[in-house]
Design a protein around this motif. Structure first.
Motif, PDB file in Angstrom:
ATOM      1  N   ASP A 166       0.847  -1.190   0.000  1.00 48.19           N
ATOM      2  CA  ASP A 166       0.000   0.000   0.000  1.00 48.19           C
ATOM      3  C   ASP A 166       0.887   1.246   0.000  1.00 48.19           C
ATOM      4  OD1 ASP A 166      -2.027   1.882   0.301  1.00 48.19           O
ATOM      5  OD2 ASP A 166      -2.187   1.589   2.466  1.00 48.19           O
ATOM      6  N   GLY A 167       0.857   2.005  -1.095  1.00 50.20           N
ATOM      7  CA  GLY A 167       1.651   3.222  -1.170  1.00 50.20           C
ATOM      8  C   GLY A 167       3.139   2.968  -1.288  1.00 50.20           C
ATOM      9  N   CYS A 168       3.516   1.815  -1.815  1.00 52.40           N
ATOM     10  CA  CYS A 168       4.942   1.481  -1.933  1.00 52.40           C
ATOM     11  C   CYS A 168       5.558   2.167  -3.151  1.00 52.40           C
ATOM     12  CB  CYS A 168       5.129  -0.025  -2.061  1.00 52.40           C
ATOM     13  SG  CYS A 168       4.733  -0.912  -0.560  1.00 52.40           S
ATOM     14  N   ILE A 169       6.847   2.477  -3.018  1.00 48.51           N
ATOM     15  CA  ILE A 169       7.594   3.082  -4.111  1.00 48.51           C
ATOM     16  C   ILE A 169       8.623   2.063  -4.596  1.00 48.51           C
ATOM     17  CG2 ILE A 169       9.038   5.007  -4.840  1.00 48.51           C
ATOM     18  CD1 ILE A 169       7.910   6.604  -2.487  1.00 48.51           C
ATOM     19  N   LEU A 170       8.440   1.619  -5.837  1.00 52.83           N
ATOM     20  CA  LEU A 170       9.343   0.641  -6.438  1.00 52.83           C
ATOM     21  C   LEU A 170       9.986   1.215  -7.702  1.00 52.83           C
ATOM     22  CD1 LEU A 170       7.003  -2.384  -5.848  1.00 52.83           C
ATOM     23  CD2 LEU A 170       9.378  -2.337  -5.098  1.00 52.83           C
ATOM     24  N   ASP A 171      10.114   2.529  -7.738  1.00 54.87           N
ATOM     25  CA  ASP A 171      10.705   3.189  -8.902  1.00 54.87           C
ATOM     26  C   ASP A 171      12.139   2.715  -9.114  1.00 54.87           C
ATOM     27  OD1 ASP A 171       8.339   4.547  -8.974  1.00 54.87           O
ATOM     28  OD2 ASP A 171       9.133   6.435  -8.197  1.00 54.87           O
ATOM     29  N   ASN A 172      12.448   2.379 -10.361  1.00 57.55           N
ATOM     30  CA  ASN A 172      13.806   1.965 -10.737  1.00 57.55           C
ATOM     31  C   ASN A 172      14.256   0.673 -10.060  1.00 57.55           C
ATOM     32  OD1 ASN A 172      14.992   3.472 -12.755  1.00 57.55           O
ATOM     33  ND2 ASN A 172      15.646   5.098 -11.399  1.00 57.55           N
ATOM     34  N   ALA A 173      13.351  -0.016  -9.378  1.00 54.81           N
ATOM     35  CA  ALA A 173      13.723  -1.272  -8.722  1.00 54.81           C
ATOM     36  C   ALA A 173      13.894  -2.368  -9.776  1.00 54.81           C
ATOM     37  CB  ALA A 173      12.668  -1.678  -7.712  1.00 54.81           C
ATOM     38  N   LEU A 185      -2.208  -4.952  -4.183  1.00 58.91           N
ATOM     39  CA  LEU A 185      -1.434  -3.749  -4.475  1.00 58.91           C
ATOM     40  C   LEU A 185      -2.360  -2.551  -4.647  1.00 58.91           C
ATOM     41  CD1 LEU A 185      -0.166  -6.328  -6.350  1.00 58.91           C
ATOM     42  CD2 LEU A 185       1.657  -4.664  -6.578  1.00 58.91           C
ATOM     43  N   SER A 186      -2.020  -1.462  -3.978  1.00 61.85           N
ATOM     44  CA  SER A 186      -2.763  -0.218  -4.165  1.00 61.85           C
ATOM     45  C   SER A 186      -1.795   0.954  -4.029  1.00 61.85           C
ATOM     46  CB  SER A 186      -3.894  -0.093  -3.132  1.00 61.85           C
ATOM     47  OG  SER A 186      -3.398  -0.139  -1.804  1.00 61.85           O
ATOM     48  N   ASN A 187      -1.932   1.926  -4.931  1.00 60.80           N
ATOM     49  CA  ASN A 187      -1.079   3.119  -4.926  1.00 60.80           C
ATOM     50  C   ASN A 187       0.404   2.772  -4.970  1.00 60.80           C
ATOM     51  OD1 ASN A 187      -3.392   4.874  -4.601  1.00 60.80           O
ATOM     52  ND2 ASN A 187      -3.430   4.247  -2.456  1.00 60.80           N
TER      53      ASN A 187
END
Length: 327
Positions: A166-173, A185-187
């Motif tokens: 919820d609200g996780c940031i996986l940018d560039n992962a 998964l949400s947001n």
């Protein structure tokens, strides 16, 4: 300073003295009066330990067990934590920036506001440190990740099975080959993330996220338009009414049917293997002798649904009472 469980090895008697010396090591006060030393533990059992708000940057914990530990607000930045067991631990607001977490077990952990930027969470190929060390892929199964930052983390093959993101940031992962089966998964942000062969087949997520994942190389479920689903259900009813002479048996294996309206639908004998029916309305549905193996039924409305003779092995989300009654 033991955990109370005679099966666990005791914590090091001088653990807190070692932590203090590590603080001196970090501050650089190395001399005759203050003898700082980097904290290094291998294979230690720290089950249930409380290390809240401590600075444990650059520590080395190889194959250590932090089962159900209280590690809120603790800073493990640049630490070596290969093969460590953090299952069930409270890691709220903890920091693992640039940490080495290869092969770590974070299943059922609480990751609220936890930061893993640039963390190395790839599989561990070296043998685990016995008796407590983990190995293989990093596990985040059944874990709650709320506002967790995994920017640029290396998560090749990581398991998110049954996790709540919820609200996780996986940018560039790097999530190549990661498994999101049965997760919610949400947001969640996946900007420029590497998602080749990441498995989202049985994950529950909003439609706009599906659009975000298109073209990423991820394994995505087959989304079915409402009118197509309605026609399939009608054809299946005809197939039942005519003993298979007309109509067509419903083959919905692997379909994304999250939040679908199937109340009172007659799906006796239907093929629903690996279908995603999370949050679906199956109130009063007939599912006698249907094949529902490995389905996602999390939060589905199964009130008065008839599952007599249904194959349900591997499915998630069935109420225990219903599971016992129908088999």
């Amino acid at each position: 300073m033991t955990t109370g469980d005679t099966h666990h090895a005791p914590w090091p008697d001088d653990l807190y003295e070692q932590i203090k010396a590590h603080g001196e090591f970090l501050s650089g006060r190395l001399g005759k009066l203050t003898r700082g030393k980097q904290l290094t533990l291998v294979g230690a059992d720290l089950t249930g330990i409380k290390l809240v708000g401590m600075n444990l940057q650059r520590t080395v914990f190889r194959g250590c067990r932090f089962y159900c530990a209280d590690l809120r607000n603790t800073d493990f930045s640049q630490a070596v934590l290969t093969g460590c067991d953090f299952s069930g631990a409270d890691l709220t607001n903890a920091r693992f920036v640039w940490a080495n977490l290869r092969g770590a077990d974070l299943s059922r952990a609480i990751l609220k506001g936890t930061r893993f930027e640039n963390a190395d969470m790839r599989p561990m190929t070296d043998p685990p440190v016995l008796p407590h060390g983990k190995g293989g892929v990093v596990s985040l199964s059944e874990t709650t990740l709320h506002n967790t930052n995994l920017t640029q983390a290396k998560l090749l093959g990581a398991s998110f099975v049954g996790a709540i993101l919820d609200g996780c940031i996986l940018d560039n992962a790097d999530l190549e080959g990661a498994d999101f089966s049965y997760s919610t998964l949400s947001n969640v942000q996946f900007k420029t993330a590497k998602l080749h062969n990441a498995n989202f087949h049985l994950a529950d997520f909003p439609s706009d996220m599906l659009q975000q994942l298109q073209g990423s190389g991820a394994k995505l479920p087959k989304v079915i338009a409402p009118e197509v689903l309605e026609q399939v259900v009608q054809d299946h009813q005809t197939w039942i009414d005519t003993d298979g002479q007309k109509g067509r048996r419903a083959i919905m294996s692997g379909w994304y049917l999250s939040r679908a309206h199937l109340a009172l639908a007659n799906l006796n004998g239907a093929d629903l293997r690996q279908a995603n029916l999370s949050n679906a309305n199956l109130h009063g549905a007939k599912l006698i002798c249907s094949d529902m193996r490995d389905c996602n039924l999390m939060h589905a409305n199964l009130t008065d649904a008839d599952l007599r003779g249904a194959l349900i092995e591997g499915s998630r989300g069935l109420p225990v009472v219903m599971n016992d009654r129908k088999n």
